[in-house]
Design a protein around this motif. Structure first.
Motif, PDB file in Angstrom:
ATOM      1  N   SER A   1       0.827  -1.212   0.000  1.00 51.19           N
ATOM      2  CA  SER A   1       0.000   0.000   0.000  1.00 51.19           C
ATOM      3  C   SER A   1       0.862   1.263   0.000  1.00 51.19           C
ATOM      4  N   ALA A   2       2.012   1.211   0.666  1.00 48.86           N
ATOM      5  CA  ALA A   2       2.916   2.371   0.645  1.00 48.86           C
ATOM      6  C   ALA A   2       3.443   2.608  -0.764  1.00 48.86           C
ATOM      7  N   ALA A   3       3.798   1.511  -1.439  1.00 51.05           N
ATOM      8  CA  ALA A   3       4.282   1.653  -2.819  1.00 51.05           C
ATOM      9  C   ALA A   3       3.187   2.217  -3.713  1.00 51.05           C
ATOM     10  N   PHE A   4       1.961   1.760  -3.490  1.00 52.49           N
ATOM     11  CA  PHE A   4       0.832   2.245  -4.280  1.00 52.49           C
ATOM     12  C   PHE A   4       0.650   3.751  -4.101  1.00 52.49           C
ATOM     13  N   ILE A   5       0.656   4.184  -2.836  1.00 55.80           N
ATOM     14  CA  ILE A   5       0.478   5.613  -2.558  1.00 55.80           C
ATOM     15  C   ILE A   5       1.600   6.427  -3.208  1.00 55.80           C
ATOM     16  N   GLU A   6       2.814   5.956  -3.041  1.00 52.88           N
ATOM     17  CA  GLU A   6       3.966   6.679  -3.593  1.00 52.88           C
ATOM     18  C   GLU A   6       3.880   6.772  -5.123  1.00 52.88           C
ATOM     19  N   LEU A   7       3.546   5.643  -5.744  1.00 51.21           N
ATOM     20  CA  LEU A   7       3.497   5.617  -7.208  1.00 51.21           C
ATOM     21  C   LEU A   7       2.339   6.446  -7.750  1.00 51.21           C
TER      22      LEU A   7
END
Lengths: 411, 411
Positions: free
Chosen positions: A309-315
């Protein structure tokens, strides 16, 4: 800046990667709705074949004994208990989450006779509110539902409160609440605590016993991957077993159901929460998927979920900026469940266009795009590919096509 | 004297004979427990494979729209309605029979505010009594259950009676009651009538509307062949829809479930009796088996059922005399459901010895041997072969062997 090769490296190092093989995933699609309906474990399909072709077809009524159908609700309940930090004998699989909410609310109200208020989050999942409204309206003896914005919970607590009914993770925003702190606060005011774990059980470590929760309910079809409309479950802390009394006193909750006696005598312990004959087909599929969940360390599930989810938000922030998306889910890992929600004025057509590109998320009215993260069958690179598709949908404006405007019955 | 060739001739002339092919029956056994758990239609197994391998595995959440999951409870309810003489929109598939009894009793009590008594048959199926006991004990506002021997029903009726809750066929004796006459009598005293059709629906013609019944409930796993613990159903006469109010107000009973509103607004009509998310796996199996039932004329099912049970009674009296069997089920066809019950002091070991010979019946404590007759998959010659085996068990005394004395958890 995170790159696709960074995510490929994470996939290669992922200790949960082998679990993906255990699911029959939709071909050619990336599935981000495991928070609504989990993907199908291959073992569940095998189990269904065995239940149908051998247990039902060949062994028929004798399967109640021979294949342990009669103990399935308790056996499965104890397995679920291990996923939510409950002791054996505190959890049983049965009915729907809604029906189990009714039992828990009704029992709680009876345990606090001088208190007539049920408190809930104004933004709780609708059925949690509806069941409380139904109970109070139908009882008509002064029991009432008081809803409050959860950040103002203190203002709703008082000596008139019998029970506080909350979801551990908000279905619309993905926000995770502090179970231990809230339970303590509720107990401090003398009320009982009922947790709905539909959007957290199976997605993150839960310590019901350690938090001192009184009641909990949850469903089987989200992070437990139990199949559409899978049976739900109910948990009652052991210390309350001798005092509680469900209004739904069916024959499977009787002390001796097969003695066919004329008077109801509740079974000892959690079995008294059973009502009718258990749905063996659906419940067997759920048992197979819960068995699979028990193989995966919950701490690893949580760690990967937060990284996904962190990667999703960042991307999304890197690749979709300037297209009217607004992050709804808290950025702090400790306040985030296993889904990320984005607000967009055209949430519905944007999601339909994304689905047409093979990335499956869902929408919650009026303007929320939801993406669920299920570490057992999602890869880090899936997040990259999903955000790339979302960026393309927004950049191209293809969501404005007429075909994507049409609303479906179920959103 | 009936001979085996007589029964062979009946099989050859049987218009329902082709239906036997449509079931996957237990190999090498004669199955007389369809009144407890119906045999498996081949179409149900095929339907389960499609639901699991395509709808769940591949189409996932989109199946709610694409494969009509969201309408399944009402669609299936209307099909069941055709089997019980109900109009479209009066029946819905949901929950367990026990939970549906709670809804019906609770609604009935609310509809008759000045009346506080629920009347039932003292020998009704236990869960029917238990749910009424639970409701009254839990409400604690004077609602009480009054049980009576059914042949003395008149003595229990009066101006304090809100609802009369009866089974159409007694589960232990197989006696069939006169729905029209009893409903009329109950209405004459100003009470509402709730029929439990668990042991009659699918086995004989039922005319709920013509009889003026107010409420009915039933299960899916007996004569409907819906699979172990199949979903149940509830029927509410259309004339009551505007007045009734279920205490179980879940999101699937909301007028707009997918608008996710904070306040409960009941759906119009029978859909307001839905509570939680429907169990799609179990409910799909039930739909396939109900579809099969709808192909068979109910009058033919009834005619063959009565011939099967009459032949069974006659053959038992011819071949098993002098061994302590006593017929419990009424001899008059009009008072007989689709099962025959025999009393025997050693019912349990006799049945175990019979099962060891491949004839599957069951036992109801303390001393009842039960044989169910399911015209779609039983042959007339099966009756001959079953009675021959029973006669041999009794004549040889083989039921006295130690292995047949051991009680199982589920009887």
């Amino acid at each position: 800046m995170t790159t696709r090769p960074d995510l490929e490296a994470l996939d290669r190092a992922d200790p949960l990667a082998p679990f993906r093989e255990r699911f029959a995933l939709p071909r050619g699609q990336l599935y981000f709705v495991g928070n609504s309906l989990g993907a199908m474990p291959k073992a569940s399909a095998e189990r269904m074949r065995r239940v149908v072709d051998q247990e039902w077809s060949q062994d028929l009524v004798r399967s109640w004994n021979r294949h342990g159908w009669v103990d399935l609700p308790q056996r499965l309940g104890d397995k679920i208990g291990r996923l939510i930090g409950a002791a054996p004998g505190e959890t049983v699989a049965c009915d729907s989450t809604s029906v189990n909410l009714f039992k828990a609310l009704a029992m709680a109200v009876k345990l606090r006779p001088g208190r007539r208020v049920i408190v809930s989050d104004a933004d709780n999942f609708p059925t949690d509110l509806y069941m409380a409204q139904g109970l109070s309206g139908w009882l008509g003896d002064g029991v009432e539902l008081r809803t409050v914005a959860l950040d103002r919970l203190d203002s709703a607590l008082g000596e008139d409160v019998a029970v506080v009914s909350l979801s551990h993770v908000n279905y619309r925003t993905g926000e995770l609440f502090d179970m231990a702190a809230i339970t303590r606060k509720v107990h401090d005011c003398g009320a009982l605590m009922l947790w709905d774990l539909a959007h957290s059980a199976g997605a993150l470590p839960i310590e019901l016993a350690a938090c001192g929760a009184d009641f909990a309910v949850g469903c089987g079809y989200k992070y437990f991957n139990g199949g559409p409309g899978a049976p739900a479950w109910i948990h009652v802390a052991e210390r309350l077993h001798a005092q509680v009394r469900s209004p739904l006193t069916g024959w499977f909750g009787h002390e001796r159901p097969f003695a066919f006696e004329g008077h109801y005598a509740p079974a000892a312990g959690i079995a008294s929460l059973l009502v009718g004959t258990p749905p063996i087909l659906s419940m067997s599929a759920l048992e197979a998927s819960v068995d699979l969940m028990l193989e995966a360390p919950m701490a690893q599930i949580r760690e990967k979920s937060l990284r996904l989810s962190a990667a999703f938000i960042e991307l999304v922030e890197q690749h979709c900026a300037g297209h009217g998306l607004q992050l709804v889910t808290p950025r702090e890992p400790g306040r985030r469940g296993s889904q990320v929600c984005l607000r967009h004025a055209q949430a519905w057509p944007v999601m339909q266009a994304l689905i047409a590109r093979g990335v499956i998320g869902d929408v919650r009215a009026p303007d929320i795009l939801r993406f669920g993260f299920t570490p057992l069958y999602l890869r880090y690179t899936d997040v990259w590919d999903a955000v790339s598709a979302l960026a393309e949908v927004l950049r191209s404006g293809e969501w404005q096509r007429e075909e994507f405007q049409l609303r479906a019955k179920v959103t």
